[in-house]
Motif scaffolding. Sequence first.
Motif: not given
Length: 128
Positions: A53-66
Amino acid sequence: MSTVTALKLRKTSRVLEVTFGDGRTASLPFEYLRVFSPSAELWGHGRVEPMLVGGKREVQVLRAEPVGRYAVKLVFGDGHDTGLFTWDVLDRLERDYAANWARYEARLSEAGMSRDRDVTSLRALLHR
């Protein structure tokens, strides 16, 4: 078995800070977590390496769910939200970061892809 005692999303620097039970800390880039997500979408059944998978340099994590006391589900800005990052997975990703990242960049190059583009460039197709 690894344990995680703290997780912090650092959205500005795009890293997940992980503190392990043995006192180690790691800053895992969101891009790295996205392209090595432990999801069936990337790993399928029996793959040795994840789908490229390419093109993910700027990807964000919106949230982390336990997920219980053993994992976290990361919701990425590109809509990817499958795959549970267990404590063992985070531990393995931290320990294997250098080798994983070098191999990922080599695979992108071989495919004519980049961290900024998720498709093979026309130039790469013409030179195959």
